[in-house]
Design a protein around this motif. Sequence first.
Motif, PDB file in Angstrom:
ATOM      1  N   TRP A 126       0.834  -1.204   0.000  1.00  0.00           N
ATOM      2  CA  TRP A 126       0.000   0.000   0.000  1.00  0.00           C
ATOM      3  C   TRP A 126       0.864   1.247   0.000  1.00  0.00           C
ATOM      4  CZ3 TRP A 126      -5.016  -0.986  -0.784  1.00  0.00           C
ATOM      5  CH2 TRP A 126      -5.485  -2.259  -0.456  1.00  0.00           C
ATOM      6  N   ILE A 134      -9.849  -3.773   4.181  1.00  0.00           N
ATOM      7  CA  ILE A 134      -9.579  -4.079   2.780  1.00  0.00           C
ATOM      8  C   ILE A 134     -10.826  -4.725   2.190  1.00  0.00           C
ATOM      9  CG2 ILE A 134      -8.170  -5.414   1.168  1.00  0.00           C
ATOM     10  CD1 ILE A 134      -5.897  -5.246   3.221  1.00  0.00           C
ATOM     11  N   LYS A 136     -12.376  -6.510  -1.048  1.00  0.00           N
ATOM     12  CA  LYS A 136     -11.951  -7.194  -2.260  1.00  0.00           C
ATOM     13  C   LYS A 136     -13.165  -7.631  -3.065  1.00  0.00           C
ATOM     14  CE  LYS A 136      -8.522 -10.666  -3.625  1.00  0.00           C
ATOM     15  NZ  LYS A 136      -7.540 -11.661  -3.108  1.00  0.00           N
ATOM     16  N   MET A 137     -13.082  -7.487  -4.378  1.00  0.00           N
ATOM     17  CA  MET A 137     -14.145  -8.012  -5.214  1.00  0.00           C
ATOM     18  C   MET A 137     -14.314  -9.496  -4.924  1.00  0.00           C
ATOM     19  SD  MET A 137     -13.238  -5.936  -8.770  1.00  0.00           S
ATOM     20  CE  MET A 137     -13.543  -7.384  -9.737  1.00  0.00           C
ATOM     21  N   THR A 140     -13.402 -13.388  -9.137  1.00  0.00           N
ATOM     22  CA  THR A 140     -12.464 -12.974 -10.173  1.00  0.00           C
ATOM     23  C   THR A 140     -13.206 -12.742 -11.485  1.00  0.00           C
ATOM     24  OG1 THR A 140     -11.995 -15.268 -10.764  1.00  0.00           O
ATOM     25  CG2 THR A 140     -10.553 -14.246  -9.132  1.00  0.00           C
ATOM     26  N   ARG A 172      -6.199  -1.054  -5.664  1.00  0.00           N
ATOM     27  CA  ARG A 172      -5.139  -1.993  -6.020  1.00  0.00           C
ATOM     28  C   ARG A 172      -5.664  -2.983  -7.048  1.00  0.00           C
ATOM     29  NH1 ARG A 172      -0.280  -0.267  -4.457  1.00  0.00           N
ATOM     30  NH2 ARG A 172       0.484  -2.418  -4.530  1.00  0.00           N
ATOM     31  N   GLY A 174      -6.036  -6.023  -9.507  1.00  0.00           N
ATOM     32  CA  GLY A 174      -5.458  -7.360  -9.534  1.00  0.00           C
ATOM     33  C   GLY A 174      -4.664  -7.600 -10.802  1.00  0.00           C
ATOM     34  N   ASP A 266      -8.804 -10.795 -13.013  1.00  0.00           N
ATOM     35  CA  ASP A 266      -8.660  -9.638 -12.112  1.00  0.00           C
ATOM     36  C   ASP A 266      -9.552  -9.834 -10.896  1.00  0.00           C
ATOM     37  OD1 ASP A 266      -7.901  -6.741 -11.482  1.00  0.00           O
ATOM     38  OD2 ASP A 266     -10.095  -6.661 -11.475  1.00  0.00           O
ATOM     39  N   GLN A 267      -9.015  -9.497  -9.747  1.00  0.00           N
ATOM     40  CA  GLN A 267      -9.795  -9.452  -8.511  1.00  0.00           C
ATOM     41  C   GLN A 267      -9.269  -8.276  -7.702  1.00  0.00           C
ATOM     42  OE1 GLN A 267      -9.851 -13.084  -6.212  1.00  0.00           O
ATOM     43  NE2 GLN A 267     -11.776 -12.546  -5.207  1.00  0.00           N
ATOM     44  N   THR A 268      -9.811  -7.117  -8.000  1.00  0.00           N
ATOM     45  CA  THR A 268      -9.316  -5.860  -7.458  1.00  0.00           C
ATOM     46  C   THR A 268      -9.699  -5.691  -5.991  1.00  0.00           C
ATOM     47  OG1 THR A 268      -9.123  -4.651  -9.528  1.00  0.00           O
ATOM     48  CG2 THR A 268      -9.772  -3.373  -7.602  1.00  0.00           C
ATOM     49  N   SER A 269      -8.849  -4.958  -5.259  1.00  0.00           N
ATOM     50  CA  SER A 269      -9.113  -4.613  -3.865  1.00  0.00           C
ATOM     51  C   SER A 269      -9.006  -3.108  -3.680  1.00  0.00           C
ATOM     52  CB  SER A 269      -8.094  -5.285  -2.929  1.00  0.00           C
ATOM     53  OG  SER A 269      -8.113  -6.684  -3.044  1.00  0.00           O
TER      54      SER A 269
END
Length: 433
Positions: A126, A134, A136-137, A140, A172, A174, A266-269
């Motif tokens: 970070w 946090i 997270k999606m 994925t 952030r 992924g 993608d698995q964005t946070s």
Amino acid sequence: MLLVAVTSQNTSLACAQSAKPKSPTFYEDVLPILQDHCQTCHRPGEVAPMPLVTYEQSQPWAGGVAHAVETKMMPPWFADPRFGKFSNDPSLSDKEIATLSAWATAGAPAGMQTDAPPPRNWAAGWNIPQPDLIVKMPATVKIPAQGEVEYTYEIVPTHFTEDRWVRMSEFRPGSPAHVHHAVVYIRPPDSEWLRHAPVGTPFTASTLTDPIEKRQAHETTSDLLLVYAPGSSPDEWPQGMAKFVPAGSDLVFQMHYTTNGNADTDQTSIGLVFAKEPPKQRVITLQLNDHALIIPPGADDFRVEVQGSLPNDATLLSLFPHMHLRGKRFEYDIVHDDGSVETLLRVNYHFHWQLSYKLAEPRLLKAGTKLRAIAWYDNSKNNPHNPDPTKTVVWGDQTSDEMMVGFFDVAVPAGMDKNKFFESLKSGSSGSN
């Protein structure tokens, strides 16, 4: 006399040698510059292609670093220096540029490690302090190797049992190489926006069955928690200011992916740092935009202008222009009642580095202030990024289309209702990006 003369000459030679400036060294002269201006991106796990934390990592790149700073390619910053002062300006001073150049010319000497400044204490993964939460999606998203990808959404319940104030937030991705831009919206519990859309699984407008919700996927009045594009910095609001997330809200991730020949997932946070006490001011992200833009083929300096008026007092904090591949320049102005124009920001636009520009001194804007955003586009064959200079270009989601969005962040009293406060902003500031 001869002895005296020789002694005098030797003394002069010694003085000349002692007066010769020493070459900069990594630990004493270069590392402090890298810490202050470069390591935000150039450290392990960040977006830059190589870390510049240790001597061993930095020495092979000495020549490249010198060239990048001499040509002002790095650190990335595209604001015209004639207009505005910004707290997040990473630009190097002439002295710092000269230091990096001299270090490379001298063969990149290390120097004494005892001269090094203390290492920067970066939170792992970070650029903000270690997040309090946090998000997270949940699932994925599969990104194909080729073709266009429809805007993808994921709805994430916060399960907040009380109102929360977010003072810092960071996005952030992924798969950074595939995320063209993204917006995280705040959906309050009483909102009807996308109310029947699936929760916790990816969806697009075309997968929704309700025609109203198909349209809703492209327009909303929901407040924005965070906007991201490559190069954008985290949101860190001044003390006493924060974004508001009502109890029971959902966060809606709107993801725009582009393909590059390689399939990925993608698995964005996002990371959130909460205010330690209720703030005095609430931060709201607004926008000036033109959904009706039409850029003729071959136009190399096509101008699009939008104006809007603030219905009440607000404090301007930052500016974030957004365009696509034909974007050339972007400008924010205040148009005064006497017709004079005060330019707040002018950006030589760079599609791959879409930065936010945070005012060094927040600016109070009185009710009735006229804000203007102007964008210029190059739809000619001279634009190396132009997908098709023979095409008439209109607003659209894909990078082969165009957008004209002038995001701006303002602070208002913490107890103020956002929709009522800004409902008369004439620019269409509540549309989707």
